[in-house]
Design an enzyme around this catalytic site. Structure first.
Site, PDB file in Angstrom:
ATOM      1  N   ASP A  45      34.472  49.427  34.445  1.00 40.12           N
ATOM      2  CA  ASP A  45      33.776  48.205  34.853  1.00 40.12           C
ATOM      3  C   ASP A  45      34.766  47.046  34.903  1.00 40.12           C
ATOM      4  O   ASP A  45      35.237  46.571  33.869  1.00 40.12           O
ATOM      5  CB  ASP A  45      32.659  47.914  33.857  1.00 40.12           C
ATOM      6  CG  ASP A  45      31.733  46.792  34.299  1.00 40.12           C
ATOM      7  OD1 ASP A  45      32.078  46.054  35.230  1.00 40.12           O
ATOM      8  OD2 ASP A  45      30.652  46.652  33.681  1.00 40.12           O
ATOM      9  N   SER A  56      23.647  43.497  32.915  1.00 38.00           N
ATOM     10  CA  SER A  56      24.627  42.509  33.343  1.00 38.00           C
ATOM     11  C   SER A  56      24.224  41.120  32.831  1.00 38.00           C
ATOM     12  O   SER A  56      24.097  40.934  31.624  1.00 38.00           O
ATOM     13  CB  SER A  56      24.791  42.556  34.863  1.00 38.00           C
ATOM     14  OG  SER A  56      25.932  41.839  35.265  1.00 38.00           O
ATOM     15  N   GLN A  57      24.005  40.149  33.723  1.00 34.77           N
ATOM     16  CA  GLN A  57      23.546  38.842  33.249  1.00 34.77           C
ATOM     17  C   GLN A  57      22.265  38.991  32.443  1.00 34.77           C
ATOM     18  O   GLN A  57      22.083  38.323  31.417  1.00 34.77           O
ATOM     19  CB  GLN A  57      23.303  37.910  34.429  1.00 34.77           C
ATOM     20  CG  GLN A  57      22.721  36.565  34.032  1.00 34.77           C
ATOM     21  CD  GLN A  57      22.397  35.690  35.227  1.00 34.77           C
ATOM     22  OE1 GLN A  57      23.091  34.729  35.491  1.00 34.77           O
ATOM     23  NE2 GLN A  57      21.348  36.031  35.957  1.00 34.77           N
ATOM     24  N   HIS A  70      30.410  48.925  37.205  1.00 33.42           N
ATOM     25  CA  HIS A  70      29.372  48.014  36.729  1.00 33.42           C
ATOM     26  C   HIS A  70      27.956  48.551  36.928  1.00 33.42           C
ATOM     27  O   HIS A  70      27.004  48.003  36.380  1.00 33.42           O
ATOM     28  CB  HIS A  70      29.530  46.642  37.394  1.00 33.42           C
ATOM     29  CG  HIS A  70      28.779  45.564  36.703  1.00 33.42           C
ATOM     30  ND1 HIS A  70      28.927  45.288  35.355  1.00 33.42           N
ATOM     31  CD2 HIS A  70      27.845  44.682  37.163  1.00 33.42           C
ATOM     32  CE1 HIS A  70      28.135  44.297  35.010  1.00 33.42           C
ATOM     33  NE2 HIS A  70      27.460  43.918  36.086  1.00 33.42           N
ATOM     34  N   TYR A  75      22.878  38.873  37.744  1.00 39.73           N
ATOM     35  CA  TYR A  75      23.425  37.701  38.415  1.00 39.73           C
ATOM     36  C   TYR A  75      23.090  37.691  39.905  1.00 39.73           C
ATOM     37  O   TYR A  75      23.320  38.665  40.615  1.00 39.73           O
ATOM     38  CB  TYR A  75      24.945  37.681  38.235  1.00 39.73           C
ATOM     39  CG  TYR A  75      25.616  36.364  38.533  1.00 39.73           C
ATOM     40  CD1 TYR A  75      25.590  35.330  37.605  1.00 39.73           C
ATOM     41  CD2 TYR A  75      26.294  36.165  39.723  1.00 39.73           C
ATOM     42  CE1 TYR A  75      26.218  34.128  37.852  1.00 39.73           C
ATOM     43  CE2 TYR A  75      26.931  34.966  39.986  1.00 39.73           C
ATOM     44  CZ  TYR A  75      26.892  33.947  39.042  1.00 39.73           C
ATOM     45  OH  TYR A  75      27.521  32.749  39.308  1.00 39.73           O
TER      46      TYR A  75
END
Length: 323
Positions: free
Chosen positions: A276, A186-187, A305, A92
């Site tokens: 996270d 992540s994204q 994260h 992201y």
């Protein structure tokens, strides 16, 4: 940071009901068909680079709405194909970055396509692809851009770009189209799972999936258990648009990773971190436990994260070598 969610035993058994629209498959089939009405027009332009062991090509292809999307293609210098390939999607706020920022996969013998992320690339890594889609009212960020209508939602455009990136990688003469993995963190991990779930006769099933601490999984639940961004963008939007909450989550259900995971059948490697608070562990396990294909998950109990970091990179290389 303390543990933010359920116990590990509870997480391994966590299989929540999925909020899936009745026309989920039809919607995405129509979306991809509309994108494919435009020529892919995949272009690979050699880039002069100080790198000596990796060749770099500047990639452009037509994504959602026929709009140009950028990327990089890295591969071992002087390699003879066909090579296994990895299509990587970015976390992201980031874009495709600079070629020397991602050398691991090419150094390991893969052709490596890094897709730029439309509209992003100004938070931590540069990008070169604008988002030409409608925005409407939205909270700053991308998770609520166009969220009041499934047709205008940002992730409809982004996931479509991602499928077209997979198709682009397969056109490169050095790539073995039967050995293309999708990967991201992540994204990027969420996008990889969406692409795996959207595999069809045109895109073709991917050979494997690497989804590290994936975002956009079990989304409504995420907004209820974390104050971390980007999920908090959605909560903040709903805080203001009190009368549109159900409409928001109806749109988001078309982009929720658990619904793609339930359709994906390629071997998958997930990772999750139990501290996270950006992508809480229960959201990752909801996706993992619904995943339809062979699957493995690496658990990092004392990480946030950042997940497994370099340890997970080594794990991903080992996983990919078996595909």
């Amino acid at each position: 940071m303390a543990f933010v969610d359920m116990t590990l035993n509870e997480l391994r058994d966590y299989l929540p009901a999925r909020a899936e629209p009745a026309d989920f498959d039809a919607f995405w089939a129509a979306t991809l068909a509309a994108a494919r009405a435009f020529p892919l027009d995949a272009r690979f332009e050699p880039v002069a680079s100080p790198l000596r062991t990796v060749e770099v090509e500047d990639v452009t292809f037509n994504g959602f709405g026929g709009q140009p999307v950028r990327g990089w293609l890295l591969r071992p210098a002087n390699a003879t194909g066909p090579l296994p390939a990895v299509v990587e999607y970015v976390g992201y706020g980031g874009g495709r970055g600079l070629p020397h920022e991602r050398l691991v996969w090419a150094s390991a013998g893969y052709a490596h396509l890094i897709m730029d992320t439309r509209g992003q690339g100004s938070a931590w890594q540069v990008g070169d692809t604008p988002d030409e889609g409608p925005a409407g009212n939205s909270h700053p960020g991308f998770t609520t851009r166009g969220v009041l209508d499934r047709d205008t939602y940002y992730y409809r455009r982004l996931y479509t770009d991602a499928v077209r990136a997979l198709e682009t990688a397969r056109t490169h003469p050095s790539v073995d189209p039967a050995r293309v993995l999708v990967a991201g963190g992540s994204q990027g991990g969420g996008i990889a799972l969406a692409v795996a779930g959207l595999a069809d006769d045109v895109a073709g099933e991917v050979a494997g999936v690497v989804a590290d601490v994936p975002f956009m999984q079990h989304i409504r639940h995420a907004t209820e258990i974390t104050d971390g961004y980007p999920y908090k963008e959605i909560a903040e939007f709903c805080k203001v648009h009190r009368d549109k909450v159900e409409r928001v989550f109806e749109t988001i259900s078309y982009a929720d990773g658990v619904n793609f995971a339930a359709r994906a059948t390629a071997p998958a490697l997930y990772s999750v971190a139990l501290m996270d608070d950006i992508c809480p562990p229960s959201t990752v396990f909801a996706s993992f436990n619904h995943y339809a294909g062979p699957k493995e998950i690496e658990v990092y109990p004392y990480n946030g994260h950042e997940g497994g970091g370099a340890h997970q990179v080594a794990r991903a290389l080992e996983f990919a070598a078996r595909i």
